[in-house]
Each structure stands twice: as C-alpha cells, then as structure tokens.
Design an enzyme around this catalytic site. Sequence first.
Site, PDB file in Angstrom:
ATOM      1  N   THR A  37      51.673  32.223  -0.818  1.00  0.00           N
ATOM      2  CA  THR A  37      50.450  31.477  -0.517  1.00  0.00           C
ATOM      3  C   THR A  37      49.776  30.991  -1.803  1.00  0.00           C
ATOM      4  O   THR A  37      49.551  29.784  -1.986  1.00  0.00           O
ATOM      5  CB  THR A  37      49.495  32.383   0.293  1.00  0.00           C
ATOM      6  OG1 THR A  37      50.252  32.990   1.351  1.00  0.00           O
ATOM      7  CG2 THR A  37      48.331  31.614   0.880  1.00  0.00           C
ATOM      8  N   ALA A  38      49.465  31.913  -2.696  1.00  0.00           N
ATOM      9  CA  ALA A  38      48.802  31.511  -3.943  1.00  0.00           C
ATOM     10  C   ALA A  38      49.812  30.890  -4.914  1.00  0.00           C
ATOM     11  O   ALA A  38      49.506  29.908  -5.598  1.00  0.00           O
ATOM     12  CB  ALA A  38      48.123  32.723  -4.590  1.00  0.00           C
ATOM     13  N   GLU A  52      61.305  33.135  -6.297  1.00  0.00           N
ATOM     14  CA  GLU A  52      60.893  33.671  -4.987  1.00  0.00           C
ATOM     15  C   GLU A  52      62.038  34.519  -4.418  1.00  0.00           C
ATOM     16  O   GLU A  52      63.179  34.055  -4.339  1.00  0.00           O
ATOM     17  CB  GLU A  52      60.549  32.515  -4.037  1.00  0.00           C
ATOM     18  CG  GLU A  52      60.437  32.885  -2.575  1.00  0.00           C
ATOM     19  CD  GLU A  52      59.485  34.044  -2.266  1.00  0.00           C
ATOM     20  OE1 GLU A  52      58.363  34.066  -2.806  1.00  0.00           O
ATOM     21  OE2 GLU A  52      59.887  34.936  -1.489  1.00  0.00           O
ATOM     22  N   TRP A  87      59.684  41.111   4.440  1.00  0.00           N
ATOM     23  CA  TRP A  87      60.117  42.353   3.797  1.00  0.00           C
ATOM     24  C   TRP A  87      60.013  43.395   4.895  1.00  0.00           C
ATOM     25  O   TRP A  87      58.993  43.482   5.572  1.00  0.00           O
ATOM     26  CB  TRP A  87      59.161  42.751   2.671  1.00  0.00           C
ATOM     27  CG  TRP A  87      59.121  41.805   1.521  1.00  0.00           C
ATOM     28  CD1 TRP A  87      58.338  40.696   1.421  1.00  0.00           C
ATOM     29  CD2 TRP A  87      59.863  41.898   0.314  1.00  0.00           C
ATOM     30  NE1 TRP A  87      58.557  40.084   0.222  1.00  0.00           N
ATOM     31  CE2 TRP A  87      59.483  40.799  -0.482  1.00  0.00           C
ATOM     32  CE3 TRP A  87      60.808  42.800  -0.191  1.00  0.00           C
ATOM     33  CZ2 TRP A  87      60.016  40.572  -1.752  1.00  0.00           C
ATOM     34  CZ3 TRP A  87      61.332  42.579  -1.451  1.00  0.00           C
ATOM     35  CH2 TRP A  87      60.943  41.478  -2.215  1.00  0.00           C
ATOM     36  N   ASN A 139      51.706  34.495   9.199  1.00  0.00           N
ATOM     37  CA  ASN A 139      50.376  34.931   9.643  1.00  0.00           C
ATOM     38  C   ASN A 139      49.983  34.286  10.973  1.00  0.00           C
ATOM     39  O   ASN A 139      50.723  33.480  11.534  1.00  0.00           O
ATOM     40  CB  ASN A 139      49.336  34.723   8.529  1.00  0.00           C
ATOM     41  CG  ASN A 139      49.026  33.271   8.254  1.00  0.00           C
ATOM     42  OD1 ASN A 139      49.232  32.413   9.091  1.00  0.00           O
ATOM     43  ND2 ASN A 139      48.529  32.989   7.061  1.00  0.00           N
ATOM     44  N   VAL A 169      62.313  39.197  -8.759  1.00  0.00           N
ATOM     45  CA  VAL A 169      61.974  39.562 -10.146  1.00  0.00           C
ATOM     46  C   VAL A 169      61.968  41.077 -10.272  1.00  0.00           C
ATOM     47  O   VAL A 169      61.390  41.791  -9.446  1.00  0.00           O
ATOM     48  CB  VAL A 169      60.615  38.955 -10.549  1.00  0.00           C
ATOM     49  CG1 VAL A 169      60.143  39.514 -11.888  1.00  0.00           C
ATOM     50  CG2 VAL A 169      60.732  37.440 -10.614  1.00  0.00           C
ATOM     51  N   HIS A 196      45.811  42.391   6.148  1.00  0.00           N
ATOM     52  CA  HIS A 196      44.990  41.772   5.094  1.00  0.00           C
ATOM     53  C   HIS A 196      44.966  42.714   3.885  1.00  0.00           C
ATOM     54  O   HIS A 196      43.918  43.206   3.484  1.00  0.00           O
ATOM     55  CB  HIS A 196      43.560  41.537   5.603  1.00  0.00           C
ATOM     56  CG  HIS A 196      43.461  40.518   6.696  1.00  0.00           C
ATOM     57  ND1 HIS A 196      42.353  40.365   7.493  1.00  0.00           N
ATOM     58  CD2 HIS A 196      44.353  39.578   7.121  1.00  0.00           C
ATOM     59  CE1 HIS A 196      42.562  39.392   8.377  1.00  0.00           C
ATOM     60  NE2 HIS A 196      43.764  38.904   8.165  1.00  0.00           N
ATOM     61  N   ALA A 256      46.322  38.028  -3.417  1.00  0.00           N
ATOM     62  CA  ALA A 256      45.325  38.864  -2.721  1.00  0.00           C
ATOM     63  C   ALA A 256      45.068  40.191  -3.428  1.00  0.00           C
ATOM     64  O   ALA A 256      44.082  40.868  -3.129  1.00  0.00           O
ATOM     65  CB  ALA A 256      45.788  39.114  -1.284  1.00  0.00           C
TER      66      ALA A 256
HETATM   67  C1  LIG Z   1      51.252  39.121  10.211  1.00  0.00           C
HETATM   68  C2  LIG Z   1      50.118  38.554   9.390  1.00  0.00           C
HETATM   69  C3  LIG Z   1      49.071  37.921  10.034  1.00  0.00           C
HETATM   70  C4  LIG Z   1      48.020  37.386   9.276  1.00  0.00           C
HETATM   71  N1  LIG Z   1      47.090  36.623   9.904  1.00  0.00           N
HETATM   72  C5  LIG Z   1      46.188  35.945   9.165  1.00  0.00           C
HETATM   73  C6  LIG Z   1      45.329  34.991   9.775  1.00  0.00           C
HETATM   74  O1  LIG Z   1      45.405  34.709  10.971  1.00  0.00           O
HETATM   75  N2  LIG Z   1      44.432  34.362   8.984  1.00  0.00           N
HETATM   76  C7  LIG Z   1      44.327  34.625   7.649  1.00  0.00           C
HETATM   77  O2  LIG Z   1      43.451  34.047   7.005  1.00  0.00           O
HETATM   78  N3  LIG Z   1      45.140  35.506   7.049  1.00  0.00           N
HETATM   79  C8  LIG Z   1      46.089  36.146   7.759  1.00  0.00           C
HETATM   80  N4  LIG Z   1      46.959  36.980   7.146  1.00  0.00           N
HETATM   81  C9  LIG Z   1      46.793  37.270   5.709  1.00  0.00           C
HETATM   82  C10 LIG Z   1      47.286  36.193   4.755  1.00  0.00           C
HETATM   83  O3  LIG Z   1      48.328  35.444   5.314  1.00  0.00           O
HETATM   84  C11 LIG Z   1      47.747  36.874   3.451  1.00  0.00           C
HETATM   85  O4  LIG Z   1      46.736  37.719   2.984  1.00  0.00           O
HETATM   86  C12 LIG Z   1      48.066  35.869   2.355  1.00  0.00           C
HETATM   87  O5  LIG Z   1      48.986  34.927   2.841  1.00  0.00           O
HETATM   88  C13 LIG Z   1      48.638  36.609   1.146  1.00  0.00           C
HETATM   89  O6  LIG Z   1      48.946  35.676   0.141  1.00  0.00           O
HETATM   90  P1  LIG Z   1      49.555  36.144  -1.252  1.00  0.00           P
HETATM   91  O7  LIG Z   1      49.750  34.927  -2.071  1.00  0.00           O
HETATM   92  O8  LIG Z   1      48.723  37.237  -1.811  1.00  0.00           O
HETATM   93  O9  LIG Z   1      50.952  36.813  -0.883  1.00  0.00           O
HETATM   94  P2  LIG Z   1      52.201  36.176  -0.113  1.00  0.00           P
HETATM   95  O10 LIG Z   1      51.857  34.926   0.567  1.00  0.00           O
HETATM   96  O11 LIG Z   1      52.777  37.263   0.720  1.00  0.00           O
HETATM   97  O12 LIG Z   1      53.203  35.783  -1.288  1.00  0.00           O
HETATM   98  C14 LIG Z   1      53.885  36.714  -2.086  1.00  0.00           C
HETATM   99  C15 LIG Z   1      55.261  36.160  -2.355  1.00  0.00           C
HETATM  100  O13 LIG Z   1      55.866  36.888  -3.413  1.00  0.00           O
HETATM  101  C16 LIG Z   1      57.219  37.119  -3.098  1.00  0.00           C
HETATM  102  N5  LIG Z   1      57.670  38.283  -3.860  1.00  0.00           N
HETATM  103  C17 LIG Z   1      57.249  39.566  -3.735  1.00  0.00           C
HETATM  104  N6  LIG Z   1      57.891  40.349  -4.623  1.00  0.00           N
HETATM  105  C18 LIG Z   1      58.713  39.532  -5.332  1.00  0.00           C
HETATM  106  C19 LIG Z   1      59.624  39.738  -6.397  1.00  0.00           C
HETATM  107  N7  LIG Z   1      59.846  40.962  -6.938  1.00  0.00           N
HETATM  108  N8  LIG Z   1      60.296  38.683  -6.896  1.00  0.00           N
HETATM  109  C20 LIG Z   1      60.106  37.434  -6.378  1.00  0.00           C
HETATM  110  N9  LIG Z   1      59.269  37.180  -5.353  1.00  0.00           N
HETATM  111  C21 LIG Z   1      58.570  38.222  -4.855  1.00  0.00           C
HETATM  112  C22 LIG Z   1      57.213  37.329  -1.594  1.00  0.00           C
HETATM  113  O14 LIG Z   1      58.495  37.190  -1.040  1.00  0.00           O
HETATM  114  C23 LIG Z   1      56.203  36.294  -1.139  1.00  0.00           C
HETATM  115  O15 LIG Z   1      56.816  35.060  -0.865  1.00  0.00           O
HETATM  116  C24 LIG Z   1      48.017  37.544   7.862  1.00  0.00           C
HETATM  117  C25 LIG Z   1      49.071  38.184   7.220  1.00  0.00           C
HETATM  118  C26 LIG Z   1      50.133  38.673   7.977  1.00  0.00           C
HETATM  119  C27 LIG Z   1      51.281  39.326   7.254  1.00  0.00           C
END
Ligand SMILES: Cc1cc2nc3c(=O)[nH]c(=O)nc-3n(C[C@H](O)[C@H](O)[C@H](O)COP(=O)(O)OP(=O)(O)OC[C@H]3O[C@@H](n4cnc5c(N)ncnc54)[C@H](O)[C@@H]3O)c2cc1C
Length: 610
Positions: free
Chosen positions: A26-27, A47, A75, A105, A252, A545, A578
């Site tokens: 996401t970010a 990724e 995962w 999500n 990674v 979350h 996050a």
């Molecule tokens: C089932 C579910 C329902 C949700 N519902 C909602 C909702 O309705 N509304 C809302 O606002 N939020 C919702 N959320 C929360 C929101 O989607 C997440 O908090 C947000 O997307 C997290 O973003 P992020 O960038 O922190 O992590 P992510 O989007 O999870 O990105 C992390 C990325 O890093 C990658 N990664 C991890 N480790 C490694 C590594 N060692 N090497 C390479 N890549 C790696 C992962 O594969 C992933 O692609 C929900 C989440 C889930 C799981």
Amino acid sequence: MSSPSMSDIHAFNGATFDYIIIGGGTAGLAIANRLSENKDINVGVLEAGLLVENDPLIDVPRNLAMNNGDPKYAWMSSTSPQPGAAGRSMPVIRGKILGGSSALNYMGWSTTPGRPVANNAGGWDWNSLLPFLTKIEDVPAPERDDIAVKFSASSEHIGRPGVSSDIAVGKGGPVKTSHSVITTDVVPPYVKAWNAMDQKTNANPFGGLPNGLYSARLSVDPQTGKRITATAAYYTPVSARENLKVLTGAQVTRIIFKPDSGTGKRVAVGVEFSVQGGGIYTASVSKEVVLCAGTIGTPAILELSGVGDKELLTKLGIPCVVNVPGVGQNLHDHTFTHAHFKAVPGIRTFDDLQKNPEFRAAEQERYNKTGQGWFTGNDTILIFSPLNKLLDEPTLSAKIQSLEATLSLKKNTSGLLARQYEIQLEWLKKGNLPHLEFILFSAGVVKPDPEASYFMLATGVQHPFSRGSVHIQSTDPLQQPVIDPCYLTEEFDVFSLLTGFRTIEKLAQTSPLKEIIAEQVLPPGELGDEELVQYIRQSCTSGSHYMGTASMASLELGGVVSPNLKVHGTSNLRVADASIISVPVAAHIQATVYAIGEKAAALIKAENGH
Ligand SMILES: Cc1cc2nc3c(=O)[nH]c(=O)nc-3n(C[C@H](O)[C@H](O)[C@H](O)COP(=O)(O)OP(=O)(O)OC[C@H]3O[C@@H](n4cnc5c(N)ncnc54)[C@H](O)[C@@H]3O)c2cc1C
C-alpha cells in the site's frame, strides 16, 4: 513480463538504484510512483508476492475476504497462542502480492480522525496529513450517494469546527473511491435505530472527527465497479517508466550497512533478497532504502539486518548493528466481538446472492456488463462513539480510575508505552474521541438455516490498551516471525468490548431494527457478564489493522523512527508503512497508510532536492 518496469532477477541482481523500496504494498507503491516521477531517479521495488492481474477475487468487491486465506495472495501467518483470547492462535491476514494488503482488505475508506498518528510528533498532526489524505483520493460526488444521509431523518456536520466536507475530500487522486449504492434491507432500519439511540448522522466524517453514524466510502472505481488496489492506483498507470523496476517473488532477507565515519551512523548500501525461496542475491543503493514491508514484515527485516534490541539479537547470534530496543514492540490492532442475527422472512441481505441462484446469475451478468449492481456492494455504515455516550458517568469514572491504578502499577512499562497510556487516558477522560466502532455486516457468518437471511453486528476497540510484539525467532529469514498481539490482556479492553456488546443488544431491541430480527443466533440467548466475557474471549477477531512495530518516537522513549521516518542510528534508511503509527488510530487505516506513503515521498524529495 507484462510491462517494461517488471524486472527479472538478472536485471536486478548486482544493479544499483538511487532508491530501493522493500515491499510493493500500500505505502510502498505510492512511494515508488512519486519518486520515479523524476525520470533521472532510478527506483527499484522488491516485493515478496507476485503480480496478479484481472482476478475476480481481487477486483470484484462482493468477493471480499475470499482471497484472505490463499497463499496466492496472502502470507499464511498466525499469532502465537493468545491467553486473552481463550488460548487461540488467530490468523494474521496480510497481503503477499504486488499491492500488499490493499488487494485483500474490505475496501472501507475512512480517514484519520483529527489527531496525530504518532505521539504528537511534529508534522504528523491532522492538519499536516490532510494535504496527503486528499491528494490520494478521487471522490466523484461526495454526498450524492451517501446512504447514511439518505436514510436518516437529519444529519449534522460533527467534524472540526470550520472544516467543511469539501476541504477534506480529494479530487483527481489515484485512488478512485465511491459510495456503495447497494443497500440491503437491513441498512435503513439499522440507521434509524442508531439515530433513535442518539447516534447522530455525521455529514462531515472526513472533517477530523468521525463521531456518530456515517457511510464510509469504498476504494472502488464507481465506473468499472472494480476494487482499486495500490497496484491499480500507483503502479499500473506508470508501469512503462524506464526508471522504475519492480521485481516480484523477491523476499528481502537483509539490509546491508556500512559505518559512516563522519556521523557515526549506519549507512544502508544495499539489500539481500531471495527469489522464490531460492538463492540469495543483492542490489545496491546510492541514496536511500525505504522499508515498506508492513507492520509484521518491517520489524522482521530490521532484526534480520541487526537493527533491534541488542539483547534479543545477541541471543539469536545476530551482530547488533544499531541498538534500537523498540523494534517489534508496541504492536496494536483493533479487536472485535460480534453478535449474529437471523432476519425475519422477506428481508434481503447479501445472503440472497448465495441462496437465490437466479438473482445471483442476473446480478453476475449485470456486473459483467456494466460494473454495477450487487457484486459492487459492501456494508459501509460505521458508528464511532466515545464511551461516555454509551455509559453513565459514575460507571465510566470508576472504570477509568481502576484502569489508571492498574497502569501505574505496571513495573515494566516502557517510556513509549507510558506516554501512550497518558495520551489514551486523556482521550478517555475528555470523552471527545471515539473509543468503540460498530459495523453492520449484512450477510450471515453463522447460518444454521440455509434458506434464511442473516446479519452480523460487530463492535471493535479503537484505542486498545493491550500491546504486543513481532520478533524473529531464528536467523532463517524465510521463517515467520512470532506475532503476539496480546489481544485482550488489558481488562479495560475487555470491558470496552463488553460495553460495545451490551450496546448492540440495546440496538437490537430498538425500533425499527427489532422488527426485522427473528432471533439472535450467536451467542444464543442472554448471557450474564461473566459468560459474555468468556464468549468475547473465545470468539473475538482481529480488525487486521496491525500498527506500531516501528513506532515514530525518540530512541530514548523507545521509538524506532524519527518524524522524518529515518530509523534511529541510520542515515538513509526510512520506514513508511503502518508500522510507524505509534498510537492506535480510530479509523480503517488504509487511507492513512497511503497518506504516510505520499508524505514519505514528499519528505524524501525535499531532503534530496528532487
Ligand atoms: C483482511 C483485511 C481487511 C482490511 N480492511 C480494511 C478496510 O476495509 N479499510 C481500511 O482502511 N483498511 C483495511 N485493512 C487495513 C489496510 O489494508 C492495511 O493496514 C494497509 O493496507 C497496510 O499497508 P502497508 O503498506 O503497511 O502494508 P502492506 O500493504 O501489507 O504492504 C507490505 C508489503 O510488503 C511485502 N513484504 C513483506 N515482507 C517482505 C520482504 N521480506 N521482502 C519483500 N516484500 C515483503 C508484502 O508482501 C506486502 O506486499 C484491512 C487489512 C486486511 C488484511
């Protein structure tokens, strides 16, 4: 390979990038997009998951949750046994796919309430985040299809004084959002019953205070009816950029550092990664590494790289590169409990798509042809309430007093936790920020009678006091870390859910909702407080979350990153996902995470002069 930016191992291994982004979620993809706007800047994204395109389990909104337990998208991790949740080991759902958790999500789109995402850290208050929150989104007609307003007798602008809904709404941003225009028969009586219980409809929920009842938007394109993931919003439109390279299936395993003799800080010079569990490869970086692996992945990578609590690293035999004891600590999440109801005959819910094949076939055809109809539908009515609206003053004051006593007795409270407890206690006492959220799911989760229609009412703690951790358990980077959210280990969180559940019971007895309920199917019958607490512990679920494991706070306090997102003790390693959110946010957090990505990119560009 589907586009010029999709890379292969040979192009990535041994290459040098200006910026390497770990985690195309996401970010991560928001940052990759913004940094590669300058064609002289080379950006590499690693990724662990794959690029999955044109997949109904991602694109079709009504298929929500259907990809959550599938290793093609996620995962497959779970928590350690949770003593506060009847000893259960609970699933931890997070995306392992390009686009990350935005592809898994529930698409609810609600923005940060008017308070900082970190302990009052400079530059991270609501006013500072607002330009990024509005930059992300595209809202075609904010109030046109607002079903909360439509079904309420009246609505009010409850947001911050002086903030109109127009100011807090973005136009033309990459994430297309829309209101769900499909309403099940549960929605109108549900809205009216809440209004009757004095939860007013908030016509300005994006104005810094989400209190009351409102209709969240969805990250769904209103024209195509498809979910908007980070891939759709931030990657696909720029996938032809020559200066952006994305390697999928690349996990990674470590960030490589060298000492900087001038500052004494550590400089990230490259990363190691494993492709599809195979050999280890490396790529180098000339400017910065940006870690965006999410709340579970980010602390694991930091620890594998020697950044973390020295004692923990030494026990595992990992040389400590920078002693940052806060890495992996402060894990928090929204915890939910639920009541399940059978509707009286004739009430249409999303169950009709399962139990009525003709209706399903017609809706499937409508969706395929027009991108409209029931397959775009989702429940979007949210209620955010402070506790003082749900409890009488003496009961709440007595509970807060005993909470204060418990917290001050805690011997092992770290500086960061103590500071957060101080902030959260202040919110509780002031009583102006939401502590509980209520959500309607107009479909059965527990369905004893396949011919009937069901719905579920859920409530979740927004500012939990329970805190957990994520830590690696070995030097094997492919082994899952130990995820221990310590759900419901603070009694006040249990009390909060009990209060929420009792509120749901009252709601179910309130007209016009009570007239559409045939029976409460789970928990069956009325339970005393003790039995209800047992039910809550046995059946509570995660809000998915996850936040806080690389918290923004000073090193002395127990934080991991500073307000410019740099990891303490390093000169060019930032975290943007996050995990930096140090105090729980009362919202569904995807919009906040996108905004963190946008703000991170702006900070990086400004500091590096591009
Ligand atoms: C089932 C579910 C329902 C949700 N519902 C909602 C909702 O309705 N509304 C809302 O606002 N939020 C919702 N959320 C929360 C929101 O989607 C997440 O908090 C947000 O997307 C997290 O973003 P992020 O960038 O922190 O992590 P992510 O989007 O999870 O990105 C992390 C990325 O890093 C990658 N990664 C991890 N480790 C490694 C590594 N060692 N090497 C390479 N890549 C790696 C992962 O594969 C992933 O692609 C929900 C989440 C889930 C799981």
